[in-house]
Design a protein around this motif. Structure first.
Motif, PDB file in Angstrom:
ATOM      1  N   GLY A   7      -7.562 -16.188   3.442  1.00 34.82           N
ATOM      2  CA  GLY A   7      -6.171 -16.577   3.310  1.00 34.82           C
ATOM      3  C   GLY A   7      -5.575 -16.343   1.946  1.00 34.82           C
ATOM      4  N   ALA A   8      -6.375 -15.939   0.964  1.00 42.47           N
ATOM      5  CA  ALA A   8      -5.870 -15.707  -0.391  1.00 42.47           C
ATOM      6  C   ALA A   8      -5.070 -14.404  -0.450  1.00 42.47           C
ATOM      7  N   SER A   9      -4.196 -14.320  -1.423  1.00 39.84           N
ATOM      8  CA  SER A   9      -3.375 -13.115  -1.586  1.00 39.84           C
ATOM      9  C   SER A   9      -3.936 -12.185  -2.653  1.00 39.84           C
ATOM     10  N   GLU A  10      -5.153 -12.447  -3.124  1.00 47.34           N
ATOM     11  CA  GLU A  10      -5.773 -11.606  -4.140  1.00 47.34           C
ATOM     12  C   GLU A  10      -7.176 -11.184  -3.728  1.00 47.34           C
ATOM     13  N   ILE A  11      -7.538  -9.977  -4.145  1.00 43.46           N
ATOM     14  CA  ILE A  11      -8.905  -9.486  -4.027  1.00 43.46           C
ATOM     15  C   ILE A  11      -9.396  -9.199  -5.437  1.00 43.46           C
ATOM     16  N   ASN A  12     -10.570  -9.709  -5.792  1.00 46.73           N
ATOM     17  CA  ASN A  12     -11.191  -9.389  -7.079  1.00 46.73           C
ATOM     18  C   ASN A  12     -12.192  -8.268  -6.858  1.00 46.73           C
ATOM     19  N   LEU A  13     -12.010  -7.166  -7.578  1.00 47.76           N
ATOM     20  CA  LEU A  13     -12.820  -5.971  -7.409  1.00 47.76           C
ATOM     21  C   LEU A  13     -13.669  -5.718  -8.646  1.00 47.76           C
ATOM     22  N   PHE A  14     -14.935  -5.353  -8.440  1.00 48.59           N
ATOM     23  CA  PHE A  14     -15.865  -5.073  -9.536  1.00 48.59           C
ATOM     24  C   PHE A  14     -16.590  -3.762  -9.230  1.00 48.59           C
ATOM     25  N   PHE A  15     -16.354  -2.732 -10.057  1.00 51.45           N
ATOM     26  CA  PHE A  15     -17.058  -1.453  -9.881  1.00 51.45           C
ATOM     27  C   PHE A  15     -16.950  -0.667 -11.175  1.00 51.45           C
ATOM     28  N   ILE A  28      -2.227  -8.820  -2.881  1.00 48.65           N
ATOM     29  CA  ILE A  28      -1.965  -8.170  -1.603  1.00 48.65           C
ATOM     30  C   ILE A  28      -0.573  -8.544  -1.110  1.00 48.65           C
ATOM     31  N   SER A  29       0.224  -7.535  -0.806  1.00 49.20           N
ATOM     32  CA  SER A  29       1.525  -7.754  -0.183  1.00 49.20           C
ATOM     33  C   SER A  29       1.749  -6.618   0.811  1.00 49.20           C
ATOM     34  N   SER A  30       2.973  -6.365   1.170  1.00 50.24           N
ATOM     35  CA  SER A  30       3.235  -5.296   2.129  1.00 50.24           C
ATOM     36  C   SER A  30       4.485  -4.528   1.733  1.00 50.24           C
ATOM     37  N   TYR A  31       4.617  -3.340   2.266  1.00 49.84           N
ATOM     38  CA  TYR A  31       5.815  -2.523   2.070  1.00 49.84           C
ATOM     39  C   TYR A  31       6.129  -1.838   3.393  1.00 49.84           C
ATOM     40  N   ARG A  32       7.372  -1.433   3.532  1.00 51.76           N
ATOM     41  CA  ARG A  32       7.784  -0.741   4.750  1.00 51.76           C
ATOM     42  C   ARG A  32       7.716   0.750   4.517  1.00 51.76           C
ATOM     43  N   ASP A  33       6.864   1.425   5.250  1.00 44.73           N
ATOM     44  CA  ASP A  33       6.648   2.854   5.075  1.00 44.73           C
ATOM     45  C   ASP A  33       7.787   3.637   5.732  1.00 44.73           C
ATOM     46  N   THR A  34       7.771   4.954   5.522  1.00 38.25           N
ATOM     47  CA  THR A  34       8.821   5.802   6.079  1.00 38.25           C
ATOM     48  C   THR A  34       8.799   5.827   7.601  1.00 38.25           C
ATOM     49  N   ASP A  35       7.679   5.463   8.206  1.00 38.42           N
ATOM     50  CA  ASP A  35       7.613   5.405   9.663  1.00 38.42           C
ATOM     51  C   ASP A  35       8.123   4.080  10.220  1.00 38.42           C
ATOM     52  N   GLY A  36       8.621   3.209   9.308  1.00 38.25           N
ATOM     53  CA  GLY A  36       9.165   1.935   9.730  1.00 38.25           C
ATOM     54  C   GLY A  36       8.137   0.833   9.882  1.00 38.25           C
ATOM     55  N   LEU A  84       0.169  -3.215   0.411  1.00 37.32           N
ATOM     56  CA  LEU A  84       0.446  -2.804  -0.964  1.00 37.32           C
ATOM     57  C   LEU A  84      -0.426  -3.633  -1.891  1.00 37.32           C
ATOM     58  N   LEU A  85      -1.181  -2.960  -2.750  1.00 41.15           N
ATOM     59  CA  LEU A  85      -2.035  -3.630  -3.730  1.00 41.15           C
ATOM     60  C   LEU A  85      -1.393  -3.497  -5.111  1.00 41.15           C
ATOM     61  N   THR A  86      -1.194  -4.624  -5.785  1.00 42.08           N
ATOM     62  CA  THR A  86      -0.541  -4.624  -7.097  1.00 42.08           C
ATOM     63  C   THR A  86      -1.487  -5.187  -8.150  1.00 42.08           C
ATOM     64  N   VAL A  87      -1.629  -4.460  -9.252  1.00 45.33           N
ATOM     65  CA  VAL A  87      -2.492  -4.876 -10.350  1.00 45.33           C
ATOM     66  C   VAL A  87      -1.633  -5.110 -11.580  1.00 45.33           C
ATOM     67  N   ASP A  88      -1.707  -6.317 -12.150  1.00 44.69           N
ATOM     68  CA  ASP A  88      -0.922  -6.674 -13.331  1.00 44.69           C
ATOM     69  C   ASP A  88      -1.663  -6.214 -14.589  1.00 44.69           C
TER      70      ASP A  88
END
Length: 224
Positions: free
Chosen positions: A162-170, A179-187, A192-196
């Motif tokens: 249920g969290a809106s973040e993923i912590n990645l280690f590599f 984690i959020s969303s965007y509307r693509d050209t196909d509607g 959408l992954l955003t990194v601050d």
């Protein structure tokens, strides 16, 4: 407090990231193919002189492949005996196609430089992907196709249900993706992954007046 939590997660992830196997059964996997990357940069502009109107919000777009499209708008304020400050923001994008057309408004050279750095230094380029294999309810091994000279690498991830973040280690990277969303050209709505990156670039450019620097990774994964 947040730093302590991230450090604890990193230490727990080291066995996976260093190649030690997790023999647990994978009960859920999700893939995030990257189809576009954008860099948004916002700076605080210097105060104008009393003879000059103050500047409002400005937005700029451009591609780091030398092409792209963009528009710019400026707002002005008028007044007597006063000065004001404004902000300017820009976004640069990389679609990996090398194609684009349109007109561009002038981009602040420093903003353009930072945009280019954000896009060039993205650990996963367009055409790459993250693959998360959940062997626990909140974590598991991570496979990253970087679409770069680094190739495909292994790591680990943490995501509370249920969290809106993923912590990645590599590799030498560890960061949180919102984690959020965007509307693509196909509607359709996709992930959408955003990194601050604001703190990183504020340290890199301490006198630039940076207020926001983020990397946005657009995926082809449907948003739930």
């Amino acid at each position: 407090m947040k730093h302590t939590v991230i450090t604890a997660l990193l230490l727990a992830a080291l066995p996976l990231a260093n190649g030690c196997s997790d023999n647990s059964e994978v009960f859920y996997s999700i893939s995030y193919p990257i189809v576009r990357i954008e860099a948004q940069v916002t700076v605080t502009e210097s105060e104008p002189t009393p003879e000059e109107p103050s500047t409002g919000e400005g937005t700029e777009t451009g591609g780091n492949d030398g092409t792209g499209s963009g528009t710019g708008t400026d707002g002005t304020e008028t007044g007597t005996g006063g000065t004001g400050t404004g902000t300017g923001s820009g976004s640069g994008s990389d679609t990996g196609t090398g194609e684009g057309e349109g007109t561009e408004e002038p981009v602040d050279p420093l903003v353009a430089q930072i945009q280019a750095e954000v896009l060039a230094e993205a650990p996963v380029q367009v055409g790459g992907r993250y693959v998360l294999d959940f062997t626990r309810y909140n974590r598991g091994p991570l496979t990253v196709d970087t679409a770069s000279e680094a190739g495909t690498v292994q790591g680990a991830f943490f995501k509370e249900p249920g969290a809106s973040e993923i912590n990645l280690f590599f590799l030498e990277d560890n960061y949180a993706c919102t984690i959020s969303s965007y509307r693509d050209t196909d509607g359709k709505y996709k992930v959408l992954l955003t990194v601050d990156l604001t703190e990183i670039y504020q340290q890199r450019y301490p006198s630039a007046g940076l207020t926001k620097v983020v990397r946005q990774e657009y995926t082809s994964t449907p948003s739930n």
